[in-house]
Design an enzyme around this catalytic site. Sequence first.
Site, PDB file in Angstrom:
ATOM      1  N   GLU A   1       0.803  -1.187   0.040  1.00 45.02           N
ATOM      2  CA  GLU A   1      -0.040  -0.033  -0.063  1.00 45.02           C
ATOM      3  C   GLU A   1       0.752   1.238  -0.008  1.00 45.02           C
ATOM      4  O   GLU A   1       0.997   1.880   0.975  1.00 45.02           O
ATOM      5  CB  GLU A   1      -0.885   0.093   1.099  1.00 45.02           C
ATOM      6  CG  GLU A   1      -1.862  -1.280   1.075  1.00 45.02           C
ATOM      7  CD  GLU A   1      -2.762  -1.572   2.457  1.00 45.02           C
ATOM      8  OE1 GLU A   1      -2.598  -0.798   3.323  1.00 45.02           O
ATOM      9  OE2 GLU A   1      -3.358  -2.444   2.365  1.00 45.02           O
TER      10      GLU A   1
ATOM     11  N   HIS B   1     -16.823 -10.653   7.537  1.00 41.61           N
ATOM     12  CA  HIS B   1     -15.564 -10.024   7.758  1.00 41.61           C
ATOM     13  C   HIS B   1     -14.549 -10.396   8.771  1.00 41.61           C
ATOM     14  O   HIS B   1     -15.218 -10.871   9.964  1.00 41.61           O
ATOM     15  CB  HIS B   1     -15.722  -8.392   7.987  1.00 41.61           C
ATOM     16  CG  HIS B   1     -14.297  -7.500   8.264  1.00 41.61           C
ATOM     17  ND1 HIS B   1     -14.086  -7.043   9.287  1.00 41.61           N
ATOM     18  CD2 HIS B   1     -13.326  -7.522   7.322  1.00 41.61           C
ATOM     19  CE1 HIS B   1     -12.801  -6.294   9.033  1.00 41.61           C
ATOM     20  NE2 HIS B   1     -12.656  -6.608   7.968  1.00 41.61           N
ATOM     21  N   HIS B   2     -13.379 -10.834   8.520  1.00 42.29           N
ATOM     22  CA  HIS B   2     -12.236 -11.470   9.545  1.00 42.29           C
ATOM     23  C   HIS B   2     -11.097 -10.663   9.520  1.00 42.29           C
ATOM     24  O   HIS B   2     -10.389 -10.638   8.496  1.00 42.29           O
ATOM     25  CB  HIS B   2     -11.999 -12.721   8.997  1.00 42.29           C
ATOM     26  CG  HIS B   2     -13.130 -13.896   9.218  1.00 42.29           C
ATOM     27  ND1 HIS B   2     -13.139 -14.953   8.461  1.00 42.29           N
ATOM     28  CD2 HIS B   2     -14.538 -13.888   9.953  1.00 42.29           C
ATOM     29  CE1 HIS B   2     -14.154 -15.904   8.626  1.00 42.29           C
ATOM     30  NE2 HIS B   2     -15.005 -15.006   9.721  1.00 42.29           N
ATOM     31  N   GLU B   3     -10.942  -9.748  10.506  1.00 37.77           N
ATOM     32  CA  GLU B   3      -9.735  -9.061  10.705  1.00 37.77           C
ATOM     33  C   GLU B   3      -8.861  -9.881  11.440  1.00 37.77           C
ATOM     34  O   GLU B   3      -8.930  -9.868  12.544  1.00 37.77           O
ATOM     35  CB  GLU B   3      -9.890  -7.548  11.132  1.00 37.77           C
ATOM     36  CG  GLU B   3      -8.704  -6.750  11.279  1.00 37.77           C
ATOM     37  CD  GLU B   3      -7.645  -6.495  10.130  1.00 37.77           C
ATOM     38  OE1 GLU B   3      -8.273  -5.957   9.008  1.00 37.77           O
ATOM     39  OE2 GLU B   3      -6.725  -7.355   9.982  1.00 37.77           O
TER      40      GLU B   3
ATOM     41  N   HIS C   1      -8.359  -8.461   1.697  1.00 32.86           N
ATOM     42  CA  HIS C   1      -7.418  -7.036   2.126  1.00 32.86           C
ATOM     43  C   HIS C   1      -6.248  -7.570   2.454  1.00 32.86           C
ATOM     44  O   HIS C   1      -5.943  -8.600   3.136  1.00 32.86           O
ATOM     45  CB  HIS C   1      -8.233  -6.264   2.951  1.00 32.86           C
ATOM     46  CG  HIS C   1      -9.350  -5.686   2.019  1.00 32.86           C
ATOM     47  ND1 HIS C   1      -9.437  -4.378   2.188  1.00 32.86           N
ATOM     48  CD2 HIS C   1     -10.032  -5.919   1.279  1.00 32.86           C
ATOM     49  CE1 HIS C   1     -10.310  -3.793   1.341  1.00 32.86           C
ATOM     50  NE2 HIS C   1     -10.844  -4.872   0.758  1.00 32.86           N
ATOM     51  N   GLU C   2      -5.113  -6.635   2.384  1.00 28.64           N
ATOM     52  CA  GLU C   2      -3.766  -7.038   2.933  1.00 28.64           C
ATOM     53  C   GLU C   2      -3.557  -8.279   2.305  1.00 28.64           C
ATOM     54  O   GLU C   2      -3.034  -9.304   3.147  1.00 28.64           O
ATOM     55  CB  GLU C   2      -3.576  -6.828   4.209  1.00 28.64           C
ATOM     56  CG  GLU C   2      -3.765  -5.369   4.788  1.00 28.64           C
ATOM     57  CD  GLU C   2      -5.162  -5.273   5.060  1.00 28.64           C
ATOM     58  OE1 GLU C   2      -5.893  -5.908   5.358  1.00 28.64           O
ATOM     59  OE2 GLU C   2      -5.651  -4.000   4.691  1.00 28.64           O
TER      60      GLU C   2
ATOM     61  N   GLU D   1      -7.361  -6.389  -2.138  1.00 27.57           N
ATOM     62  CA  GLU D   1      -7.183  -5.174  -2.201  1.00 27.57           C
ATOM     63  C   GLU D   1      -5.649  -5.023  -2.723  1.00 27.57           C
ATOM     64  O   GLU D   1      -5.545  -4.932  -3.912  1.00 27.57           O
ATOM     65  CB  GLU D   1      -7.345  -4.580  -0.650  1.00 27.57           C
ATOM     66  CG  GLU D   1      -7.029  -3.145  -0.512  1.00 27.57           C
ATOM     67  CD  GLU D   1      -6.582  -2.823   0.693  1.00 27.57           C
ATOM     68  OE1 GLU D   1      -5.838  -3.437   1.175  1.00 27.57           O
ATOM     69  OE2 GLU D   1      -6.920  -1.869   1.317  1.00 27.57           O
TER      70      GLU D   1
ATOM     71  N   GLU E   1      -9.180   4.051   1.078  1.00 22.76           N
ATOM     72  CA  GLU E   1      -9.052   4.142   2.667  1.00 22.76           C
ATOM     73  C   GLU E   1      -7.979   5.118   2.899  1.00 22.76           C
ATOM     74  O   GLU E   1      -7.823   5.648   4.027  1.00 22.76           O
ATOM     75  CB  GLU E   1      -8.709   2.768   3.350  1.00 22.76           C
ATOM     76  CG  GLU E   1      -7.525   1.978   3.111  1.00 22.76           C
ATOM     77  CD  GLU E   1      -7.362   0.906   3.633  1.00 22.76           C
ATOM     78  OE1 GLU E   1      -8.003   0.599   4.760  1.00 22.76           O
ATOM     79  OE2 GLU E   1      -6.471  -0.102   3.191  1.00 22.76           O
TER      80      GLU E   1
HETATM   81  C1  NOJ Z   1      -7.697  -2.865   6.571  1.00 28.28           C
HETATM   82  C2  NOJ Z   1      -8.518  -2.854   5.499  1.00 28.28           C
HETATM   83  O1  NOJ Z   1      -8.002  -2.289   4.327  1.00 28.28           O
HETATM   84  C3  NOJ Z   1      -9.956  -2.022   5.611  1.00 28.28           C
HETATM   85  O2  NOJ Z   1     -10.728  -2.353   4.363  1.00 28.28           O
HETATM   86  C4  NOJ Z   1     -10.457  -2.676   6.838  1.00 28.28           C
HETATM   87  O3  NOJ Z   1     -11.861  -1.777   7.174  1.00 28.28           O
HETATM   88  C5  NOJ Z   1      -9.688  -2.592   8.151  1.00 28.28           C
HETATM   89  N1  NOJ Z   1      -8.554  -3.244   8.019  1.00 28.28           N
HETATM   90  C6  NOJ Z   1     -10.171  -3.168   9.297  1.00 28.28           C
HETATM   91  O4  NOJ Z   1     -10.468  -4.730   9.005  1.00 28.28           O
HETATM   92 CA    CA Z   2      -5.688  -2.065   3.263  1.00 29.11          CA
END
Ligand code: NOJ
Ligand code: CA
Length: 661
Positions: free
Chosen positions: A175, A377-379, A450-451, A469, A475
């Site tokens: 990024e 969603h899984h962060e 993402h990431e 992403e 963002e």
């Molecule tokens: C990074 C992601 O790019 C973003 O889309 C997400 O909202 C945040 N992490 C939190 O999970």
């Molecule tokens: Ca990101």
Amino acid sequence: MFKAIARFFKWLFGSKKPLLEYDGKILSPDGRTECMVRLLNGQVVYSVQKDGKSIVRESHVGMELRGDEPLLNGLMLVRAVSKTFDETWETVCGEEQYVRNNYNETAFYLSESGGKKRLFTLRFRVFDNGVAFRYELPPQPEFQKLIVENELSEFNVDSNSYAWHIPAYQPDRYEYNYTRDSIYELTGSVHTPLTIETPTGFFLSIHEAALYNYGSMTLKVDGNGALISDITPLSDGARAYVELPFDTPWRVIMIADNPLELTMNRMIFNLNDPPKQDFSWVKPLKFMGIWWAMYVGEWTWAEGERHGATTEHTKEYIDACVRLGIPGLLVEGWNNGWNGDWLANGPTNDFVHPSADFNLEEVAKYAEAKGVSLVGHHETVGYIDNYERQIDEAYKEYADNGIHYVKPGYAGAYMTVQGRREYHHSQVGVRHYQKALELAAKYQICLDVHEPIKGTGIERTWPNLLTREGARGQEYEGGALFPSHATILPFTRLLSGGMDYTSGIFDVSNNVKRMATTLARQVAYYVTIYSGMQMAADRPKFYEEVHPDLFTFIKDVPVSWAKTLPLLGQIGQFYVVARRDRYSDDWYIGGVTNEEARRVRVSLEFLDGEYEAQIYRDGDDAHYRENQLSLVVEKRRVSATDFLDIWMAPGGGFAVRLKKL
Ligand code: NOJ
Ligand code: CA
């Protein structure tokens, strides 16, 4: 297995005597691209020309191994086997419905003449628009496992060439903003795709395809001034631990006469295998999100008074999806783990249990009744061992609730596994992303990662990987994103597959995240940035109440295309592309410019019949900083002999729907 190996050896060493010297070439099907392969003094070198002009000067290939001699010297050519291949295959979704895969190939079977007499194969494929090669290591009695200390794949392009690059091994992964420098000015390692303009006017991109179970390739300049592979290391310094048989990813050199032609290069998909299972359940998706409201500080991911992902809010958003005709909804912050410092919570994040104010079953039933597909969603914050402990149960829970889309995130600076810090793009990361993808396929779940690990075309084999992403996206608005970025992406990052740019933010002058864009430009992205999952990222009120006229484009624009025609563009300056809907005769055009205003004259010669052009463009006084909202929506009747003369404001853009009459 042993019999198969014995048969292979018998065939390999058959009748011919190995050659100690060799000089041959492989021509592309159209004869314009040539790959020369030479064996001299026990080493193999290759070079590439197009139209008789040098693209890649003589470059070495080889591999350094830990605890063993390098695979590099004392080689002889045991056999060379050539073939021609030509197929046209259909994508599940994508920028094109049909992709042609046409190349000439030679596999060079090499053996060391002394020592352990280890064998490996160098397989070259020469396409009209590029060259690819990989190392294939067959199983051998005295060579069964190896630790790759480094791969020595050189790409000796003229170092006076310019390259658009982002740095590797940095905390924000891929990024970053791109910079353009001469190759000889590059310091440190850079990510691929690395797009290059040669002094002779060719546009190249060096990348890789079919990245499995290996560190991802970055590039650096070696002592001879040539670009050389720098495979992302593990925390112990090794690049990969592999067991034989093993094929490395393909090393890919895309070659084009101009930047627009480069954007049409589909080599990385062609270098991946067709799917081995049924994916007819995969459907591209347009979706809104309980998301941007958190970015602009209205709601929070954490529980509390301003918690975004409550049962009530989610139902409200589902109702909005129905009213707006958007078939999907992402819900972030639904699970336990967001309270306090969510980045610090990474090691213990909970992917199975919803927070107290979110009733997963109730929400899922409501969505189903309204015909809206939820995106879970899984962060993980990169704590992949914590995630892998729960992932099966978490995906199953989603699938049991009829949820077939997931956005996993890996926002940490590293992947953390058993206390070790590993790069996202190391072998450990690559293996994890693959494990998650295959498990998702088992539960008929599509992913928007993402990431992510960078795209290497594996979505041909795993089409449930709908998008990623993996670049600086919206963002980063609010100071870190510049208008030129979206004019660079089509020629760089987007060569590696679709991107979730989180487009369609209409609240462009919000104080918390003031965006470097005009309003019209926000809808251009749906055409200029392909993604198998397209987000309408703003809050519903901006679509229903504030700019309903502009929202019409988001509602109409398809996600999957039959055909893509890049029309105009220069890297870092502007980009205009037309695409035909996969399921109708309608065409769509998107255009973006950098910080400079620009007028473009777009020929509509690709149309067949009469069309209504529905145009969404910058007003004559629009500007990405001073006057973001100036917008014109207008209609015209057009056909193939017409042109569209459109002005793009500084930091602006436009979108056109061409509706067949
Ligand atoms: C990074 C992601 O790019 C973003 O889309 C997400 O909202 C945040 N992490 C939190 O999970
Ligand atoms: Ca990101």
